[in-house]
Design a protein around this motif. Structure first.
Motif, short mmCIF file in Angstrom:
data_model
loop_
_atom_site.label_atom_id
_atom_site.label_comp_id
_atom_site.label_asym_id
_atom_site.label_seq_id
_atom_site.Cartn_x
_atom_site.Cartn_y
_atom_site.Cartn_z
N ASP A 141 0.80 -1.24 0.00
CA ASP A 141 0.00 0.00 0.00
C ASP A 141 0.82 1.28 0.00
OD1 ASP A 141 -2.49 -1.20 -0.20
OD2 ASP A 141 -2.68 -1.45 1.96
N VAL A 142 2.09 1.20 -0.43
CA VAL A 142 2.88 2.42 -0.63
C VAL A 142 2.38 3.13 -1.89
CG1 VAL A 142 5.20 3.31 -1.14
CG2 VAL A 142 4.89 1.54 0.60
N LEU A 143 2.00 2.35 -2.89
CA LEU A 143 1.40 2.88 -4.11
C LEU A 143 -0.03 2.39 -4.22
CD1 LEU A 143 4.19 2.35 -6.80
CD2 LEU A 143 3.45 4.51 -5.80
N GLN A 144 -0.90 3.27 -4.70
CA GLN A 144 -2.29 2.91 -4.95
C GLN A 144 -2.60 3.23 -6.40
OE1 GLN A 144 -1.73 5.19 -2.18
NE2 GLN A 144 -1.39 3.39 -0.95
N THR A 145 -3.50 2.45 -7.00
CA THR A 145 -3.93 2.73 -8.36
C THR A 145 -4.88 3.90 -8.34
OG1 THR A 145 -3.73 0.39 -8.89
CG2 THR A 145 -5.00 1.74 -10.41
N ASN A 146 -4.53 4.96 -9.04
CA ASN A 146 -5.36 6.15 -9.11
C ASN A 146 -6.35 6.05 -10.26
OD1 ASN A 146 -6.08 8.75 -8.17
ND2 ASN A 146 -4.95 9.66 -9.86
N SER A 147 -5.89 5.55 -11.40
CA SER A 147 -6.79 5.38 -12.54
C SER A 147 -6.21 4.38 -13.53
CB SER A 147 -7.04 6.71 -13.25
OG SER A 147 -5.87 7.16 -13.90
N THR A 152 -6.83 3.63 -17.70
CA THR A 152 -7.47 4.14 -18.91
C THR A 152 -7.04 3.27 -20.09
OG1 THR A 152 -7.25 6.37 -18.01
CG2 THR A 152 -7.75 6.19 -20.36
N VAL A 153 -8.00 2.97 -20.95
CA VAL A 153 -7.71 2.24 -22.19
C VAL A 153 -8.14 3.14 -23.34
CG1 VAL A 153 -8.16 0.16 -23.54
CG2 VAL A 153 -8.17 0.05 -21.03
N THR A 169 -4.36 0.78 -25.89
CA THR A 169 -3.21 1.04 -25.03
C THR A 169 -3.72 1.28 -23.62
OG1 THR A 169 -2.04 2.04 -26.88
CG2 THR A 169 -1.19 2.52 -24.67
N VAL A 170 -3.11 0.63 -22.66
CA VAL A 170 -3.55 0.74 -21.26
C VAL A 170 -2.60 1.69 -20.52
CG1 VAL A 170 -3.97 -0.52 -19.12
CG2 VAL A 170 -4.45 -1.61 -21.33
N PHE A 171 -3.18 2.66 -19.85
CA PHE A 171 -2.44 3.60 -19.02
C PHE A 171 -2.87 3.38 -17.57
CE2 PHE A 171 -2.98 5.56 -23.14
CZ PHE A 171 -1.71 6.02 -23.44
N VAL A 172 -1.90 3.15 -16.69
CA VAL A 172 -2.18 2.95 -15.28
C VAL A 172 -1.48 4.06 -14.51
CG1 VAL A 172 -1.99 1.40 -13.31
CG2 VAL A 172 -2.33 0.46 -15.60
N GLU A 173 -2.25 4.82 -13.75
CA GLU A 173 -1.67 5.89 -12.94
C GLU A 173 -1.61 5.43 -11.49
OE1 GLU A 173 -2.45 10.51 -11.58
OE2 GLU A 173 -3.74 9.61 -13.10
#
Length: 89
Positions: A39-45, A47-48, A53-57
């Motif tokens: 849980d140091v990083l969380q998925t914010n969004s 987008t496809v 193309t997949v974008f993970v923020e």
């Protein structure tokens, strides 16, 4: 490096294993996986776009929480009066 294997739970009846060396994990990928799992990083969004193309923020902080951060976290649901009362004790 020795071969490390994980049992693939969905195929455990077939006695198949997942070889970690076959995953081709770089140190960067391992760091991202560890940060997500702790849980140091969380998925914010996620987008496809129209080209599939997949974008993970991902969002997070490498800074450790201070005592002040923990206090603010505890006070989030409190009213101003409750906070003022707690500070004056």
């Amino acid at each position: 490096m020795g071969k490390k294997k994980l049992n693939n739970s969905s195929n455990s009846n077939n006695n198949t294993s997942l070889n970690l060396d076959d995953l081709n994990l770089s140190p960067q990928k391992i760091a991202i996986i560890a940060a997500l799992m702790t849980d140091v990083l969380q998925t914010n969004s996620v987008t496809v776009d129209k080209e599939q193309t997949v974008f993970v923020e991902l969002t997070g902080s490498l800074r450790r929480k201070t005592r002040a951060d923990q206090m603010v976290e505890e006070m989030k649901g409190m009213s101003f009066g409750e906070i003022l009362e707690a500070l004056t004790r």
